[in-house]
Enzyme design. Structure first.
Site, mmCIF file in Angstrom:
data_model
loop_
_atom_site.group_PDB
_atom_site.id
_atom_site.type_symbol
_atom_site.label_atom_id
_atom_site.label_comp_id
_atom_site.label_asym_id
_atom_site.label_seq_id
_atom_site.Cartn_x
_atom_site.Cartn_y
_atom_site.Cartn_z
ATOM 1 N N SER B 55 -22.548 51.960 49.098
ATOM 2 C CA SER B 55 -23.796 52.700 49.011
ATOM 3 C C SER B 55 -24.700 52.163 47.908
ATOM 4 O O SER B 55 -25.923 52.202 48.021
ATOM 5 C CB SER B 55 -23.478 54.178 48.748
ATOM 6 N N GLU B 76 -15.623 61.098 39.713
ATOM 7 C CA GLU B 76 -16.626 60.581 38.783
ATOM 8 C C GLU B 76 -16.254 60.836 37.326
ATOM 9 O O GLU B 76 -16.497 59.989 36.454
ATOM 10 C CB GLU B 76 -17.985 61.221 39.097
ATOM 11 N N PHE B 101 -24.467 63.027 39.821
ATOM 12 C CA PHE B 101 -23.077 63.116 39.374
ATOM 13 C C PHE B 101 -22.916 62.451 38.008
ATOM 14 O O PHE B 101 -22.243 62.976 37.125
ATOM 15 C CB PHE B 101 -22.127 62.461 40.385
ATOM 16 N N ARG B 185 -33.532 54.438 44.407
ATOM 17 C CA ARG B 185 -32.664 54.421 45.581
ATOM 18 C C ARG B 185 -32.508 53.028 46.180
ATOM 19 O O ARG B 185 -31.986 52.869 47.274
ATOM 20 C CB ARG B 185 -33.182 55.377 46.637
#
Lengths: 303, 332
Positions: B55, B76, B101, B185
């Site tokens: 990702s 995490e 996170f 992103r």
């Protein structure tokens, strides 16, 4: 309320143990898959395969096992369902609409600006969502709190939390597991959708979680193993959940396959997230609808 | 597993995409490649992720330095403290996960295990702000600047595109303490033609002007540059500063903007409380001077969901929206 008031209507209440045949469950699970494909088309991306692994379990929960009231989503005695693997919520929304929690046409703006419905479920916007999720690992703890609340309030609702096998990587899951056993929460059930895959690949390769059964037993839980794609197996396991006044929490370990039901997604390394163009969408829909018309179910077996 | 080589097994439609085929869409996620280059020259760099190598494209590093790559699975907080242990033994670990996170879930690990003991861990928090769009509130991070700036001993930087990502990774690799890298992103359009010469704790001048200064960070820089273009056509010349460094902060850059231009507008995809705007406001207030000033960003609320580009437009973080705020500030 005065004694002369009419009795509160209970006509929209859905009890536990509703009639749902194995064939009916298989059909409903494929309907969930079909609706998921339709909604992802609106958004342009989505988690198809994470829904496909637990579609049978979704169908069994919402059309048989859970005690619900679509006209009174906040009913204090309703059973609670929490989706720890919140990225599969796209499979829950169509069921909630079908059961009457909200009008079907609400889903038409899925993922658009200002929509109630995004990739992860939002309790503040969607009737029937008992708790928001999206950050993996939180929901079992929330479920412990709900089950504990039932005890404190002398209510007999059941709390069911579905989590992924990759989710077992999160430390908070085991903090929750420990506390559920310590609090004797037989009214709490965790369903582990063991679909064998996380984002980066197979769970066994990225961060192994086996032996899952031994882990939950060691934490003080009763464990039932099922084939999560076999309708009878799913129904039997949910029917056999212990009474809510019992003292041992239950783990249903469902052996499943991420992407099950569409052959090119079935246990594929590449389909955590994606989008089907028109031709491939037609292929997927044809495969799903063929089963629905033939009255067959997704082939079982975890591998 | 069923296949490992064909990224499009069973697919026939050119519009279809999956995880593997979507990687090139994240063209500004160059950190995996840049860190792999850096690791060619030094043996202390490691990269860690929490089930997000595909990702966030840290698999670009994984392919070249598999022995210095660790996937912790969906864990995490564990990853953050594991990195502290690696750093204590001399490694420079880069840990990577979604900003929500990294900065929110792991805030306490960052403070206690990284910042107070001054561990040389670099936290790559990607998909910050509202760039996750319809993935929802759990995946938005409009609080991470506030949280990380408040942690003593933590350096905070925010690249606005691929080139500045490369520049900031190089500039901070030898920071004595931990670093939080606030990233988008992976689809940020270029602001810089090549990696800019960055200076620790200084804004980057993107465009010169005297009528107004827009200080922007992250995705806000794209919008600010666009807004400056729109305003130039109306005769309003805007200085655009890219707040690549959020801590240490460019006090002199703010003071210069106060004295040399007609006002300051801050732009961020973050809560205006505790974010870039607050940092600028602190400087203005303590300077004893005054200027026209507005904080533009998320106004202490949870953002709607929706496709990211539509959301930026909705919240006025696009060129037209920023230009509107600029005109209002100047009273024109």
């Amino acid at each position: 309320m005065s004694s002369t008031s009419p009795p509160e209507t209970t006509s929209s209440r859905l009890d536990r143990g509703r009639v749902l045949t194995a064939q009916g469950l298989a059909w409903r699970a494929d309907w969930v898959r079909l609706k998921t494909v339709e909604l992802v088309e609106i958004a342009g991306s989505g988690h198809y395969s994470s829904v496909f692994s637990c579609a049978e379990i979704f169908a069994a929960l919402y059309y048989r096992a859970l005690r619900l009231d679509p006209k009174d989503p906040q009913w204090a005695d309703r059973d609670r369902f929490l989706l720890g693997k919140g990225h599969a919520a796209i499979g829950v929304y169509p069921m909630l609409a079908d059961l009457g929690f909200f009008p079907d046409d609400w889903l038409a703006d899925y993922a658009r600006v200002g929509s109630r419905f995004g990739d992860h479920p939002d309790m503040r916007k969607i009737p029937g969502i008992d708790f928001s999720s999206g950050s993996i690992g939180h929901n079992l703890s929330v479920g412990v709190g709900m089950a504990l609340a039932a005890r404190k309030q002398c209510r007999d609702f059941r709390t069911v939390v579905m989590i992924g096998d990759g989710e077992l990587n999160e430390g908070q899951v085991w903090e929750a597991a420990m506390s559920a056993a310590a609090f004797d929460l037989g009214n709490l059930t965790v369903i582990v959708d063991e679909n064998q895959m996380c984002l980066d690949g197979s769970v066994s390769a990225v961060m192994p979680v086996e032996p899952i059964v031994d882990k939950w037993r060691a934490f003080g839980w009763a464990v039932t193993e099922i084939d999560g794609h076999d309708p009878s197996s799913v129904i039997e396991a949910l029917d056999a959940l212990p009474a809510t006044d019992s003292s041992v929490p239950t783990c249903v370990l469902a052996h499943t396959r991420k992407g099950a039901g569409v052959s090119f997604m079935d246990l594929s390394l590449h389909w955590h997230l994606g989008y089907l163009g028109e031709v491939d969408r037609a292929d997927a829909e044809a495969e799903i609808t063929a089963r629905m018309e033939a009255g067959t179910s997704v082939p079982g077996g975890s591998r | 597993m069923t296949e490992t080589t064909d990224p499009r097994p069973g697919l026939r439609d050119a519009r279809s995409w999956n995880m593997e085929t979507s990687l090139p869409l994240m063209y500004s996620f160059v950190h995996g490649e840049e860190l792999a280059d850096m690791a060619d020259d030094r043996d202390d760099i490691m990269v860690l992720t929490a089930d997000l190598a595909t990702s966030n494209r840290t698999n670009d590093f994984q392919h070249r330095h598999p022995d210095r790559f660790v996937d912790l699975g969906i864990a995490e907080q564990n990853m953050t403290s594991v990195a502290a242990g690696l750093a204590s033994a001399g490694f420079v670990p880069y840990i990577s996960t979604f900003a929500s996170f990294a900065a929110l879930m792991c805030a306490e690990q960052i403070r206690t295990d990284l910042a107070y003991p001054q561990m040389k861990v670099r936290v790559l928090g990607h998909h910050s702000g509202i760039s996750f769009g319809f993935y929802g509130t759990s995946h938005h991070a409009t609080e991470d600047i506030a949280i990380t700036r408040a942690i003593a001993g933590l350096t905070v930087v925010a690249p606005s595109d691929a080139a500045s990502t490369r520049a900031l990774l190089r500039a901070t690799v030898d920071e004595p303490g931990p670093v939080y890298v606030r990233m988008g992103r992976g689809r940020e359009k270029p602001i810089y033609d090549s990696p800019p010469e960055v200076s620790r704790g200084r804004f980057q001048l993107v465009r010169e002007g005297v009528d107004l200064t827009i200080i922007a960070t992250g995705i806000g820089v794209q919008g600010a540059v666009g807004a400056a273009g729109l305003l130039a056509a109306e005769g309003i010349e805007v200085r655009v500063l890219d707040a690549l460094w959020l801590k240490p902060f460019d006090v002199d850059g703010v003071l210069a903007a106060m004295s040399e231009t007609g006002g300051i507008l801050t732009v961020e995809d973050h809560n205006v409380m505790g974010g870039l705007g607050s940092a600028v406001a602190e400087v203005i207030a303590e300077s004893g001077g005054s200027t026209r000033f507005r904080r533009h960003g998320i106004q202490d609320e949870y953002a709607l969901i929706g496709p990211p580009t539509h959301l930026w437009r909705h919240y006025g973080l696009d060129p037209a929206g920023i230009a509107t705020r600029a005109r209002a500030l100047l009273g024109s």
